[in-house]
Scaffold this motif. Structure first.
Motif, short mmCIF file in Angstrom:
data_model
loop_
_atom_site.label_atom_id
_atom_site.label_comp_id
_atom_site.label_asym_id
_atom_site.label_seq_id
_atom_site.Cartn_x
_atom_site.Cartn_y
_atom_site.Cartn_z
N UNK A 6 0.81 -1.21 0.00
CA UNK A 6 0.00 0.00 0.00
C UNK A 6 0.84 1.26 0.00
N UNK A 7 2.17 1.08 0.06
CA UNK A 7 3.07 2.24 0.07
C UNK A 7 4.41 1.85 -0.53
N UNK A 8 5.03 2.81 -1.21
CA UNK A 8 6.35 2.61 -1.81
C UNK A 8 7.31 3.60 -1.16
N UNK A 55 10.50 5.69 10.97
CA UNK A 55 9.26 6.13 11.62
C UNK A 55 8.07 6.00 10.67
N UNK A 56 8.29 6.27 9.38
CA UNK A 56 7.21 6.13 8.39
C UNK A 56 6.80 4.66 8.29
N UNK A 65 -0.86 -0.86 6.70
CA UNK A 65 -0.49 -0.55 5.32
C UNK A 65 0.89 -1.15 5.07
N UNK A 66 0.96 -2.09 4.14
CA UNK A 66 2.22 -2.79 3.87
C UNK A 66 3.11 -1.96 2.96
N UNK A 67 4.36 -1.66 3.37
CA UNK A 67 5.28 -0.89 2.53
C UNK A 67 6.20 -1.79 1.72
N UNK A 87 8.85 -5.96 4.98
CA UNK A 87 9.09 -7.33 4.50
C UNK A 87 9.47 -7.39 3.02
N UNK A 88 9.15 -6.35 2.25
CA UNK A 88 9.31 -6.38 0.80
C UNK A 88 10.43 -5.45 0.35
#
Length: 287
Positions: A6-8, A55-56, A65-67, A87-88
Motif C-alpha cells: 500500500x506504500x512505496x 518512523x514512516x 499498510x504494507x510498505x 518485508x518487501x
C-alpha cells in the motif's frame, strides 16, 4: 487477489522514481506522492515516499499498510527497515521495471498456522505466505494455537522450537496430530545446548521437517511453487526451432569474403513461473 503493498518507499533519482510511478499507474493503481504529514490525505491509493524513514515504516504498519522498499538502500538501512517490520524489497535495475510485482498470487486452498512467539518473524512470514496466495494465521499463545487447529483447517504449521517449551507444546500437539492431519516445519538450532534432550521430548514427531533458523528462509523460498516432486516443473522452459541464416567468413576477422545459407537450430529459454519468481525475489534479503 490483493494488492501486494500500500506504500512505496524509495530513494531513487526522479527519473527512475517516475518510472516506478508510471509502471504502477499502467497496472491501474492510483499513486500519490506523500510526506509523513500528508499520506493520510490520500486514501485508496498507493502512497509513495521519496524521503523514507523508519518512523514512516512503523506508522504505516500501525495502520495495516504494507510498505515496499524500492531502490538503493545501504545494508544498515535495510536492516533497520526490516527490524521495523518492512518485508518487501525490490532493488533491481530500473530497466527491469516489469519485474516489480504489484499483486499477490491467486488464493490457494491451503492454510498455514504460525506459532513462534516472535511478532516480527510472524509478521514477515505472514506477508510472504500471503504473497504466495496462502491463507495464514499467526497465533500468540498455545491456547489460541490449539483452538485454531481444532476449529479450522491447518495444512502446515510453523513452530520455533528454540523459543517454545517442548514439554508443554508436544503433549498438546501430539493429541491434535492424532485427530487432525497437518504437516509441520520446525525451527531448531542443532548446535544449541541440550539438543538431545529436546529431541527426546518428541519435537520430531510433531515437526516432520526440522531446520536451523539460518537455513529456514532459504528452504522456504526454494519450496515455492509448491508441487509434488514427481510433477515438479523445471525452473526454465526450453523451446527450439529450425531457421535459415546467413553464415559469413571474414578476412582478419573484419572484412567479409564469403557467405552461405545454412540451417541451424535456435534455442530459447524462459522462466516457467516468472510471476512467482518476481515475488520470491522480494524476500531474498532474508537469506
Amino acid at each position: 487477489m490483493d494488492t501486494l503493498f500500500g506504500a512505496v518507499l524509495t530513494q531513487l533519482p526522479d527519473l527512475e522514481k517516475n518510472l516506478i510511478v508510471s509502471w504502477l499507474q499502467v497496472q491501474g493503481l492510483v499513486v500519490k506522492e506523500c510526506t509523513q504529514k500528508t499520506w493520510k490525505d490520500h486514501p485508496d491509493s498507493i502512497r509513495l515516499f521519496s524521503k523514507p524513514t523508519p518512523e514512516i515504516i512503523k506508522e504505516l504498519l500501525d495502520w495495516s499498510i504494507e510498505p515496499i522498499l524500492c531502490g538503493n538502500f545501504t545494508n544498515e538501512e535495510k536492516e533497520n527497515y526490516k527490524n521495523m517490520g518492512a518485508s518487501l524489497l525490490w532493488e533491481k535495475p530500473y530497466t527491469e521495471i516489469h519485474t516489480l510485482p504489484y499483486k499477490t498470487l491467486p488464493m490457494s486452498k491451503l492454510t498455514w498456522v504460525v506459532y513462534t512467539k516472535n511478532q516480527l518473524l510472524d509478521k514477515h512470514l505472514s506477508v510472504f505466505l500471503k504473497s504466495m496466495g496462502q491463507t495464514v494465521f499467526a497465533e500468540g499463545s498455545l491456547d489460541f494455537l490449539v483452538k485454531r487447529i481444532q476449529t479450522g483447517p491447518c495444512h502446515f504449521l510453523i513452530l520455533d522450537w528454540d523459543v517454545l517449551d517442548p514439554k508443554t507444546v508436544v503433549p498438546e500437539l501430539s493429541k491434535l496430530k492424532s485427530e487432525k492431519q497437518f504437516l509441520s516445519i520446525g525451527i531448531k538450532d542443532f548446535m544449541k545446548e541440550h539438543l538431545y534432550r529436546d529431541l527426546k521430548t518428541g519435537i520430531g514427531t510433531i515437526s516432520e521437517v526440522l531446520v536451523s533458523f539460518s537455513d529456514f528462509w532459504n528452504v522456504l523460498l526454494h519450496s515455492f511453487p509448491m508441487s509434488e516432486e514427481s510433477k515438479e516443473q523445471e525452473t526454465w522452459k526450453e523451446t527450439s526451432k529450425s531457421v535459415s541464416k546467413l553464415s559469413f567468413t571474414f578476412q582478419e576477422k573484419q572484412i567479409p569474403i564469403a557467405m552461405q545459407l545454412t540451417e541451424t537450430t535456435v534455442l530459447k529459454k524462459k522462466l516457467a513461473h516468472p510471476q512467482i519468481q518476481n515475488l520470491l525475489d522480494l524476500f531474498h534479503w532474508f537469506l
